[in-house]
Scaffold this motif. Structure first.
Motif, PDB file in Angstrom:
ATOM      1  N   ARG A   1      77.670  13.790  29.754  1.00  0.00           N
ATOM      2  CA  ARG A   1      78.064  14.732  31.007  1.00  0.00           C
ATOM      3  C   ARG A   1      78.223  14.373  33.005  1.00  0.00           C
ATOM      4  O   ARG A   1      77.965  13.846  32.867  1.00  0.00           O
ATOM      5  N   ILE A   2      79.302  15.254  33.257  1.00  0.00           N
ATOM      6  CA  ILE A   2      78.893  15.226  34.577  1.00  0.00           C
ATOM      7  C   ILE A   2      77.870  16.143  35.092  1.00  0.00           C
ATOM      8  O   ILE A   2      78.889  17.648  35.273  1.00  0.00           O
ATOM      9  N   VAL A   3      77.311  15.094  36.021  1.00  0.00           N
ATOM     10  CA  VAL A   3      75.869  15.835  36.790  1.00  0.00           C
ATOM     11  C   VAL A   3      76.265  15.474  38.609  1.00  0.00           C
ATOM     12  O   VAL A   3      75.951  16.236  38.874  1.00  0.00           O
ATOM     13  N   TRP A   4      77.057  15.785  38.749  1.00  0.00           N
ATOM     14  CA  TRP A   4      77.348  15.428  40.618  1.00  0.00           C
ATOM     15  C   TRP A   4      78.811  15.035  40.793  1.00  0.00           C
ATOM     16  O   TRP A   4      79.314  13.845  39.912  1.00  0.00           O
ATOM     17  N   GLN A   5      79.262  15.631  41.466  1.00  0.00           N
ATOM     18  CA  GLN A   5      80.859  15.250  41.763  1.00  0.00           C
ATOM     19  C   GLN A   5      81.228  15.541  43.348  1.00  0.00           C
ATOM     20  O   GLN A   5      80.380  16.859  43.617  1.00  0.00           O
ATOM     21  N   LYS A   6      81.995  14.511  44.189  1.00  0.00           N
ATOM     22  CA  LYS A   6      82.297  15.332  45.241  1.00  0.00           C
ATOM     23  C   LYS A   6      83.820  14.836  45.478  1.00  0.00           C
ATOM     24  O   LYS A   6      84.031  13.617  44.972  1.00  0.00           O
ATOM     25  N   TYR A   7      84.450  15.686  46.141  1.00  0.00           N
ATOM     26  CA  TYR A   7      86.129  16.257  46.300  1.00  0.00           C
ATOM     27  C   TYR A   7      86.808  14.730  47.205  1.00  0.00           C
ATOM     28  O   TYR A   7      86.025  14.998  48.464  1.00  0.00           O
ATOM     29  N   LEU A   8      87.261  13.599  47.288  1.00  0.00           N
ATOM     30  CA  LEU A   8      87.832  12.793  48.097  1.00  0.00           C
ATOM     31  C   LEU A   8      89.396  13.257  48.457  1.00  0.00           C
ATOM     32  O   LEU A   8      89.267  13.319  49.892  1.00  0.00           O
ATOM     33  N   GLY A   9      90.033  13.277  47.802  1.00  0.00           N
ATOM     34  CA  GLY A   9      91.463  13.898  48.055  1.00  0.00           C
ATOM     35  C   GLY A   9      92.241  13.585  47.572  1.00  0.00           C
ATOM     36  O   GLY A   9      91.998  12.344  46.682  1.00  0.00           O
ATOM     37  N   THR A  10      93.726  13.360  48.372  1.00  0.00           N
ATOM     38  CA  THR A  10      94.290  12.476  47.870  1.00  0.00           C
ATOM     39  C   THR A  10      94.528  10.708  48.180  1.00  0.00           C
ATOM     40  O   THR A  10      93.117  11.015  49.099  1.00  0.00           O
TER      41      THR A  10
ATOM     42  N   ARG B   1      90.168   9.813  38.607  1.00  0.00           N
ATOM     43  CA  ARG B   1      91.338  10.358  39.051  1.00  0.00           C
ATOM     44  C   ARG B   1      91.672  11.512  38.541  1.00  0.00           C
ATOM     45  O   ARG B   1      91.517  11.636  36.834  1.00  0.00           O
ATOM     46  N   ARG B   2      92.256  12.480  38.709  1.00  0.00           N
ATOM     47  CA  ARG B   2      93.059  13.823  37.889  1.00  0.00           C
ATOM     48  C   ARG B   2      94.693  14.266  39.224  1.00  0.00           C
ATOM     49  O   ARG B   2      94.205  13.915  40.040  1.00  0.00           O
ATOM     50  N   ARG B   3      95.292  14.789  37.651  1.00  0.00           N
ATOM     51  CA  ARG B   3      96.630  15.330  38.346  1.00  0.00           C
ATOM     52  C   ARG B   3      96.744  16.615  38.427  1.00  0.00           C
ATOM     53  O   ARG B   3      96.228  17.035  37.545  1.00  0.00           O
ATOM     54  N   VAL B   4      97.040  17.586  38.952  1.00  0.00           N
ATOM     55  CA  VAL B   4      97.024  18.467  39.138  1.00  0.00           C
ATOM     56  C   VAL B   4      98.498  19.000  40.072  1.00  0.00           C
ATOM     57  O   VAL B   4      98.794  18.430  41.479  1.00  0.00           O
ATOM     58  N   ARG B   5      99.683  19.709  39.042  1.00  0.00           N
ATOM     59  CA  ARG B   5     101.049  20.042  39.766  1.00  0.00           C
ATOM     60  C   ARG B   5     101.279  18.948  40.150  1.00  0.00           C
ATOM     61  O   ARG B   5     102.137  18.899  41.150  1.00  0.00           O
ATOM     62  N   ARG B   6     101.511  17.443  39.222  1.00  0.00           N
ATOM     63  CA  ARG B   6     102.180  16.048  39.926  1.00  0.00           C
ATOM     64  C   ARG B   6     101.639  15.099  41.445  1.00  0.00           C
ATOM     65  O   ARG B   6     101.905  14.852  41.703  1.00  0.00           O
ATOM     66  N   GLN B   7     100.604  16.490  41.133  1.00  0.00           N
ATOM     67  CA  GLN B   7      99.354  15.651  42.217  1.00  0.00           C
ATOM     68  C   GLN B   7      98.442  15.015  41.812  1.00  0.00           C
ATOM     69  O   GLN B   7      97.659  15.260  40.745  1.00  0.00           O
ATOM     70  N   ARG B   8      97.918  13.458  42.507  1.00  0.00           N
ATOM     71  CA  ARG B   8      97.119  12.960  42.142  1.00  0.00           C
ATOM     72  C   ARG B   8      95.655  13.026  43.442  1.00  0.00           C
ATOM     73  O   ARG B   8      96.248  12.881  44.382  1.00  0.00           O
ATOM     74  N   TYR B   9      94.936  13.527  42.278  1.00  0.00           N
ATOM     75  CA  TYR B   9      93.423  13.762  43.996  1.00  0.00           C
ATOM     76  C   TYR B   9      92.198  12.402  43.122  1.00  0.00           C
ATOM     77  O   TYR B   9      92.386  12.361  41.300  1.00  0.00           O
ATOM     78  N   TRP B  10      91.442  12.064  43.836  1.00  0.00           N
ATOM     79  CA  TRP B  10      90.637  11.340  43.762  1.00  0.00           C
ATOM     80  C   TRP B  10      89.282  12.442  43.573  1.00  0.00           C
ATOM     81  O   TRP B  10      89.361  13.028  44.757  1.00  0.00           O
ATOM     82  N   TYR B  11      87.973  11.622  42.854  1.00  0.00           N
ATOM     83  CA  TYR B  11      86.989  12.577  42.445  1.00  0.00           C
ATOM     84  C   TYR B  11      85.420  11.701  41.899  1.00  0.00           C
ATOM     85  O   TYR B  11      86.094  10.445  42.082  1.00  0.00           O
ATOM     86  N   LEU B  12      84.228  11.343  43.091  1.00  0.00           N
ATOM     87  CA  LEU B  12      83.546  10.577  43.379  1.00  0.00           C
ATOM     88  C   LEU B  12      82.638  11.147  42.450  1.00  0.00           C
ATOM     89  O   LEU B  12      81.870  12.481  42.499  1.00  0.00           O
ATOM     90  N   VAL B  13      82.679  10.388  41.446  1.00  0.00           N
ATOM     91  CA  VAL B  13      81.823  11.949  39.981  1.00  0.00           C
ATOM     92  C   VAL B  13      80.007  11.156  39.421  1.00  0.00           C
ATOM     93  O   VAL B  13      80.582   9.410  39.127  1.00  0.00           O
ATOM     94  N   GLU B  14      78.676  11.461  39.252  1.00  0.00           N
ATOM     95  CA  GLU B  14      78.128  10.733  38.623  1.00  0.00           C
ATOM     96  C   GLU B  14      78.323  11.345  37.345  1.00  0.00           C
ATOM     97  O   GLU B  14      77.812  12.428  37.277  1.00  0.00           O
ATOM     98  N   SER B  15      77.794  10.173  36.011  1.00  0.00           N
ATOM     99  CA  SER B  15      77.614  10.993  34.848  1.00  0.00           C
ATOM    100  C   SER B  15      76.477  10.826  34.771  1.00  0.00           C
ATOM    101  O   SER B  15      75.315  10.105  35.234  1.00  0.00           O
ATOM    102  N   GLY B  16      75.535  11.725  33.235  1.00  0.00           N
ATOM    103  CA  GLY B  16      74.308  11.282  33.210  1.00  0.00           C
ATOM    104  C   GLY B  16      74.447  12.155  31.586  1.00  0.00           C
ATOM    105  O   GLY B  16      75.647  13.343  30.588  1.00  0.00           O
ATOM    106  N   ARG B  17      73.537  12.121  30.960  1.00  0.00           N
ATOM    107  CA  ARG B  17      73.292  12.541  29.160  1.00  0.00           C
ATOM    108  C   ARG B  17      72.250  13.528  29.508  1.00  0.00           C
ATOM    109  O   ARG B  17      71.383  13.915  30.134  1.00  0.00           O
ATOM    110  N   VAL B  18      74.087  14.714  29.380  1.00  0.00           N
ATOM    111  CA  VAL B  18      72.502  16.186  29.140  1.00  0.00           C
ATOM    112  C   VAL B  18      72.417  16.834  27.683  1.00  0.00           C
ATOM    113  O   VAL B  18      73.237  16.780  26.810  1.00  0.00           O
ATOM    114  N   ARG B  19      71.314  17.156  26.855  1.00  0.00           N
ATOM    115  CA  ARG B  19      70.719  17.253  26.141  1.00  0.00           C
ATOM    116  C   ARG B  19      71.266  15.814  24.865  1.00  0.00           C
ATOM    117  O   ARG B  19      71.952  16.285  23.678  1.00  0.00           O
TER     118      ARG B  19
END
Length: 556
Positions: A28-37, A6-24
């Motif tokens: 790090r986040i290696v993939w993400q998909k915006y889902l919205g409010t 969940r991320r907050r931008v200008r008092r609005q909450r937005y959700w993302y589907l993210v995939e994490s992995g190790r880089v070096r």
């Protein structure tokens, strides 16, 4: 790792589907998909539940469908289950063999791999999802197939094919072959079929399984088969098969006098022809050139044009003579193109043998000059090496390996011109004989040459991409015979299907037909609420014809 962020931008909450992995080494986040409010996510879910996009998409192999439709017309499962009933537990014996036959047509594999292949096709939906189709199930069922049941199954299904599709029986082609296998010695268990003998592919180091086939002139549809030991000669086998063919013809209500049996020279014998005549069949066969050398040296000036033009033209010489204790009509054919092809092939064999011999002789001389020893060489081992290098071409060479005292080995060779002339004698000629004295030369020649359809079927059975008889994943006699029955039924289905296409104006080969069936797929989409939608991928002209003629919409 996939997670919701969940991320907050200008008092609005937005959700993302993210995939994490190790880089070096760092996360790090290696993939993400915006889902919205949250409101947008709710709307997407409601839309999916109301019938939006599919939740799941699958692809099933649709290629078995036309073969299954044909098998049902022939009553394949019903016939086998009537002869081999079993209790109502899982798939019946007929269904087991049907699945194996369909697999052999399109994607030959071991019995262990049939179930995974089956699950990837449309067959579970059509035959039901039950227990079975394991390798142990197949072993159990194949062990129940004795010689009487094998013959009864063939007779019944072939009779249905003749009656249902009106197969022409004026010509019947008979020919045996054998298949090389890697089956080891198991003589202590009483197995008799895998034996060493004269291999068609010249693999004299392997055990062989014999297969005799009877086919119709009508697109070469196979009608009967028999599995026999690899060391059994052809002409004694032919004497056993003629009465069997007669029984099958009589079971159809046909008259033997209306049928011409066509076979090759390996089946010739006086007792065999006695049985053919006693059964009432007419016959067309060929004689061995080595027993008719006067016809091999006959001047071409005595030959008359038969049919064809140019290099492909066939010329014939005709006379009546005695063969195997009876008067027959003999037609000798000559084809210039065939003669040149055989001469070129012989030259290739000689050149290849010389190259192998020259390379070995050069290496031998270098080793001796440098004092190198590659094992214990003797005069006998060197001669055996020469024989192995020359192989079947050895009678066409004069060669020697000599050694004076403890000196170096000397290898010499030259072509045997007299032996080569004898081998090439009669190239381009075939000696055909028949009791059809009233036929013309062209009719006799075409009747014999049309036997090529059965040779083509043997080629298909030795192809590993479809209809493959080899490799044999069985070694006991009962399982080998059951496997050969499966291959026979698969070949029968494919040739009848090809015949049906020809009758609609699509002159396709078996290769083209198999290619079309192997690349025919159905897309299955699963929607919320359990709704399922099936559709076929864009079809080729052959697939469209099969779909229309066999009414495959009921399987789609």
């Amino acid at each position: 790792m996939v997670s919701l962020v969940r991320r907050r931008v200008r008092r609005q909450r937005y959700w993302y589907l993210v995939e994490s992995g190790r880089v070096r080494g760092r996360p790090r986040i290696v993939w993400q998909k915006y889902l919205g409010t949250p409101q947008r996510i709710r709307e997407l879910l409601e839309k999916a539940e109301a019938g939006g996009g599919p939740l799941e998409v699958d692809v099933a192999d649709f290629g078995p469908a036309p073969l299954l439709a044909l098998a049902r017309e022939l009553g394949l499962v019903e016939t086998i289950d009537r002869l081999l009933p079993k209790r109502d537990q899982g798939y019946s014996v007929g269904e087991h063999l049907l699945v194996a036959v369909l697999n052999r047509c399109l994607a030959p594999c071991s019995k262990l791999q049939i179930r995974p292949w089956f699950d990837g096709t449309i067959l579970p939906r059509l035959l039901g999802k039950k227990e079975g189709l394991s390798s142990q199930d197949y072993w159990n069922h194949l062990d129940r197939l004795d010689d009487g049941l094998l013959e009864a199954i063939q007779f019944a299904i072939s009779r249905k094919a003749v009656e249902r599709f009106g197969l022409a029986l004026d010509f019947l082609y008979y020919d045996p072959t054998n298949f090389s296998t890697h089956i080891q010695d198991h003589d202590d268990r009483g197995n008799e079929i895998p034996e060493r003998g004269p291999a068609k592919d010249r693999r004299t180091d392997l055990r062989l399984i014999g297969l005799a086939l009877l086919a119709s002139r009508d697109h070469g549809v196979p009608l009967l088969h028999r599995t026999f030991p690899g060391n059994e000669s052809e002409y004694p086998l032919f004497r056993e098969e003629v009465p069997r063919i007669r029984r099958w013809v009589e079971a159809l209500g046909k008259h033997s006098s209306e049928i011409t049996l066509v076979f090759d020279k390996g089946n010739n014998s006086a007792p065999g022809l006695d049985l053919v005549e006693e059964a009432g069949f007419h016959y067309v066969g060929s004689l061995r050139p080595s027993l008719n050398r006067d016809l091999m040296t006959l001047s071409l000036a005595k030959f008359c044009p038969c049919y064809g033009e140019g290099e492909t033209a066939t010329r014939t010489y005709r006379e009546n003579r005695s063969a195997y204790g009876r008067e027959v009509t003999v037609v000798v054919t000559f084809n210039r193109q065939l003669q040149e092809h055989l001469e070129a092939t012989l030259e290739d064999i000689l050149v290849t043998a010389e190259e192998r011999l020259r390379a070995w002789a050069t290496a031998l001389a270098e080793d001796q000059a440098k004092g190198r020893s590659r094992g214990r060489r003797t005069l006998a081992t060197c001669k055996n090496r020469v024989r192995k290098l020359l192989g079947h071409a050895e009678p066409l060479f004069r060669w020697s390996v000599t050694r004076t005292g403890r000196g170096p080995f000397e290898v010499s060779w030259q072509r045997n011109a007299a032996a080569i002339r004898r081998r090439a004698l009669g190239f381009g000629r075939t000696v055909i004989y028949t009791d059809r004295h009233e036929w013309g030369d062209e009719e006799i020649v075409r009747a014999y040459r049309s036997k090529a359809v059965i040779e083509e079927e043997f080629r298909r059975l030795k192809d590993t991409s479809y209809l493959s008889d080899t490799p044999q994943y069985h070694w006991t006699d009962s399982k080998i015979k059951g496997h050969q029955l499966i291959c026979f039924l698969a070949l029968q289905l494919m040739t009848i299907l090809q015949r049906q296409l020809h009758r609609t104006g699509h002159a396709v080969t078996i290769d083209e037909l198999a290619h079309a069936l192997q690349r025919w797929f159905q897309v299955v989409q699963l929607y919320p609420g359990g709704k399922t939608e099936r559709r076929l991928r864009p079809m080729s002209p052959v697939q469209e014809t099969l779909h229309k003629e066999l009414h495959l919409e009921v399987y789609a």
